[in-house]
Design a protein around this motif. Structure first.
Motif, PDB file in Angstrom:
ATOM      1  N   SER A  72       0.847  -1.194   0.000  1.00  0.00           N
ATOM      2  CA  SER A  72       0.000   0.000   0.000  1.00  0.00           C
ATOM      3  C   SER A  72       0.882   1.244   0.000  1.00  0.00           C
ATOM      4  O   SER A  72       2.106   1.154  -0.082  1.00  0.00           O
ATOM      5  CB  SER A  72      -0.922  -0.002   1.227  1.00  0.00           C
ATOM      6  OG  SER A  72      -0.153   0.164   2.406  1.00  0.00           O
ATOM      7  N   SER A  73       0.272   2.410   0.134  1.00  0.00           N
ATOM      8  CA  SER A  73       1.028   3.660   0.089  1.00  0.00           C
ATOM      9  C   SER A  73       1.822   3.910   1.369  1.00  0.00           C
ATOM     10  O   SER A  73       2.619   4.834   1.444  1.00  0.00           O
ATOM     11  CB  SER A  73       0.092   4.842  -0.174  1.00  0.00           C
ATOM     12  OG  SER A  73      -0.887   4.913   0.850  1.00  0.00           O
ATOM     13  N   SER A  74       1.627   3.083   2.381  1.00  0.00           N
ATOM     14  CA  SER A  74       2.407   3.175   3.620  1.00  0.00           C
ATOM     15  C   SER A  74       2.884   1.769   3.968  1.00  0.00           C
ATOM     16  O   SER A  74       2.089   0.831   4.008  1.00  0.00           O
ATOM     17  CB  SER A  74       1.532   3.728   4.748  1.00  0.00           C
ATOM     18  OG  SER A  74       2.213   3.648   5.981  1.00  0.00           O
ATOM     19  N   PHE A  75       4.189   1.622   4.199  1.00  0.00           N
ATOM     20  CA  PHE A  75       4.718   0.299   4.514  1.00  0.00           C
ATOM     21  C   PHE A  75       5.942   0.423   5.413  1.00  0.00           C
ATOM     22  O   PHE A  75       6.469   1.508   5.623  1.00  0.00           O
ATOM     23  CB  PHE A  75       5.058  -0.487   3.241  1.00  0.00           C
ATOM     24  CG  PHE A  75       6.070   0.164   2.340  1.00  0.00           C
ATOM     25  CD1 PHE A  75       7.428  -0.135   2.455  1.00  0.00           C
ATOM     26  CD2 PHE A  75       5.682   1.070   1.368  1.00  0.00           C
ATOM     27  CE1 PHE A  75       8.365   0.459   1.624  1.00  0.00           C
ATOM     28  CE2 PHE A  75       6.609   1.668   0.527  1.00  0.00           C
ATOM     29  CZ  PHE A  75       7.954   1.360   0.654  1.00  0.00           C
ATOM     30  N   GLU A  76       6.385  -0.709   5.951  1.00  0.00           N
ATOM     31  CA  GLU A  76       7.550  -0.736   6.826  1.00  0.00           C
ATOM     32  C   GLU A  76       8.766  -1.278   6.078  1.00  0.00           C
ATOM     33  O   GLU A  76       8.650  -2.214   5.286  1.00  0.00           O
ATOM     34  CB  GLU A  76       7.276  -1.622   8.054  1.00  0.00           C
ATOM     35  CG  GLU A  76       6.239  -1.049   8.980  1.00  0.00           C
ATOM     36  CD  GLU A  76       6.073  -1.889  10.236  1.00  0.00           C
ATOM     37  OE1 GLU A  76       6.306  -3.120  10.186  1.00  0.00           O
ATOM     38  OE2 GLU A  76       5.721  -1.306  11.277  1.00  0.00           O
ATOM     39  N   LEU A  77       9.911  -0.692   6.369  1.00  0.00           N
ATOM     40  CA  LEU A  77      11.180  -1.100   5.765  1.00  0.00           C
ATOM     41  C   LEU A  77      12.168  -1.341   6.897  1.00  0.00           C
ATOM     42  O   LEU A  77      12.472  -0.432   7.668  1.00  0.00           O
ATOM     43  CB  LEU A  77      11.698   0.001   4.831  1.00  0.00           C
ATOM     44  CG  LEU A  77      13.090  -0.206   4.240  1.00  0.00           C
ATOM     45  CD1 LEU A  77      13.086  -1.360   3.246  1.00  0.00           C
ATOM     46  CD2 LEU A  77      13.563   1.076   3.556  1.00  0.00           C
ATOM     47  N   LEU A  78      12.646  -2.570   7.004  1.00  0.00           N
ATOM     48  CA  LEU A  78      13.578  -2.930   8.066  1.00  0.00           C
ATOM     49  C   LEU A  78      14.953  -3.213   7.466  1.00  0.00           C
ATOM     50  O   LEU A  78      15.102  -4.117   6.645  1.00  0.00           O
ATOM     51  CB  LEU A  78      13.078  -4.160   8.823  1.00  0.00           C
ATOM     52  CG  LEU A  78      13.946  -4.632  10.000  1.00  0.00           C
ATOM     53  CD1 LEU A  78      13.991  -3.568  11.099  1.00  0.00           C
ATOM     54  CD2 LEU A  78      13.408  -5.956  10.552  1.00  0.00           C
ATOM     55  N   MET A  79      15.948  -2.440   7.866  1.00  0.00           N
ATOM     56  CA  MET A  79      17.335  -2.660   7.438  1.00  0.00           C
ATOM     57  C   MET A  79      18.086  -3.239   8.631  1.00  0.00           C
ATOM     58  O   MET A  79      18.164  -2.610   9.692  1.00  0.00           O
ATOM     59  CB  MET A  79      17.970  -1.344   6.993  1.00  0.00           C
ATOM     60  CG  MET A  79      19.460  -1.446   6.667  1.00  0.00           C
ATOM     61  SD  MET A  79      19.857  -2.562   5.301  1.00  0.00           S
ATOM     62  CE  MET A  79      19.403  -1.553   3.891  1.00  0.00           C
ATOM     63  N   SER A  80      18.629  -4.435   8.477  1.00  0.00           N
ATOM     64  CA  SER A  80      19.319  -5.118   9.568  1.00  0.00           C
ATOM     65  C   SER A  80      20.827  -5.183   9.377  1.00  0.00           C
ATOM     66  O   SER A  80      21.524  -5.675  10.251  1.00  0.00           O
ATOM     67  CB  SER A  80      18.773  -6.552   9.718  1.00  0.00           C
ATOM     68  OG  SER A  80      17.395  -6.530   9.994  1.00  0.00           O
ATOM     69  N   CYS A  81      21.327  -4.723   8.240  1.00  0.00           N
ATOM     70  CA  CYS A  81      22.758  -4.847   7.928  1.00  0.00           C
ATOM     71  C   CYS A  81      23.439  -3.498   7.794  1.00  0.00           C
ATOM     72  O   CYS A  81      22.795  -2.471   7.645  1.00  0.00           O
ATOM     73  CB  CYS A  81      22.951  -5.628   6.629  1.00  0.00           C
ATOM     74  SG  CYS A  81      22.569  -7.381   6.783  1.00  0.00           S
ATOM     75  N   ARG A  82      24.748  -3.550   7.813  1.00  0.00           N
ATOM     76  CA  ARG A  82      25.586  -2.403   7.475  1.00  0.00           C
ATOM     77  C   ARG A  82      26.701  -2.915   6.581  1.00  0.00           C
ATOM     78  O   ARG A  82      27.038  -4.113   6.605  1.00  0.00           O
ATOM     79  CB  ARG A  82      26.134  -1.738   8.736  1.00  0.00           C
ATOM     80  CG  ARG A  82      27.106  -2.582   9.509  1.00  0.00           C
ATOM     81  CD  ARG A  82      27.725  -1.784  10.665  1.00  0.00           C
ATOM     82  NE  ARG A  82      28.621  -2.620  11.426  1.00  0.00           N
ATOM     83  CZ  ARG A  82      28.392  -3.034  12.658  1.00  0.00           C
ATOM     84  NH1 ARG A  82      27.281  -2.699  13.279  1.00  0.00           N
ATOM     85  NH2 ARG A  82      29.265  -3.794  13.278  1.00  0.00           N
ATOM     86  N   PRO A  83      27.304  -2.045   5.797  1.00  0.00           N
ATOM     87  CA  PRO A  83      28.377  -2.510   4.905  1.00  0.00           C
ATOM     88  C   PRO A  83      29.647  -2.817   5.700  1.00  0.00           C
ATOM     89  O   PRO A  83      29.934  -2.155   6.692  1.00  0.00           O
ATOM     90  CB  PRO A  83      28.592  -1.322   3.957  1.00  0.00           C
ATOM     91  CG  PRO A  83      28.068  -0.135   4.694  1.00  0.00           C
ATOM     92  CD  PRO A  83      26.991  -0.626   5.603  1.00  0.00           C
TER      93      PRO A  83
END
Length: 196
Positions: free
Chosen positions: A134-145
């Motif tokens: 939908s037009s609103s969602f969750e984004l989970l970033m668990s890593c780093r370079p």
């Protein structure tokens, strides 16, 4: 006669399938920090083909591309319907897997790239599909370079990306008919990269 009918049906079926869909471009741009704490714009883009409810085909989508301003690293976020999704079996739902030597987990949990995704969209829904976002969602970033830059010839190239967080980012996206000028995602301004 039957073979002629089958050939004709095979030729017309793609036209029928594409003729019933509405095509859209989706994008989201939001401010955040990269792993080094620098303020950056984050851009996500994807496309969908939406079929009417009475049609027999399911809605389709491209994978999501996640870009970070000033960086050459682009994440390809897939679901089970995308080609190459079997290469990203690190988690169910909408995900992107990390690569040994390039990424490391920055949040608690398994440190095995085969068991856990670096990027998840709507992580609470194991059946999530990009076509249904939908037009609103969750984004989970668990890593780093593991490194924020690499050498390309004689030049140093930035490969940093969105800062990891144990709490998902809430992202708001826009949707517009594909091909229209006002539906085109904005370009990330690299002027800030040159200044640094």
């Amino acid at each position: 006669m039957t073979s002629g009918f089958a050939k004709g049906l095979t030729a017309i079926l793609p036209v029928l399938l594409s003729g019933c869909a509405s095509y859209y471009t989706h994008y989201a741009v939001f401010p955040a920090q990269n792993s080094e704490g620098e303020d950056r714009q984050i851009k996500l883009t994807w496309q969908t083909a939406d079929y009417p409810g009475w049609w027999f085909a399911d809605d389709k989508s491209t994978p999501i591309s996640l870009e970070t301003q000033c960086s050459t690293r682009t994440w390809r976020i897939v679901d089970r319907t995308h080609s190459g999704a079997s290469d990203a079996d690190c988690a169910p739902g909408i995900r992107a897997c990390g690569a040994a030597g390039e990424d490391q987990f920055a949040t608690e949990g398994s440190q095995d790239f085969a068991e856990r995704a670096c990027v998840r969209v709507n992580p609470g829904n194991a059946e999530a599909l990009v076509a249904d976002i939908s037009s609103s969602f969750e984004l989970l970033m668990s890593c780093r370079p593991t490194r924020t830059s690499r050498l390309a010839g004689d030049e140093s190239v930035n490969t940093d990306y969105l800062r990891a967080s144990s709490v998902p980012y809430t992202v708001y996206s826009r949707k517009g008919p594909r091909g229209r000028l006002d539906s085109k995602p904005p370009e990330l301004d690299d002027a800030v990269c040159d200044d640094e």
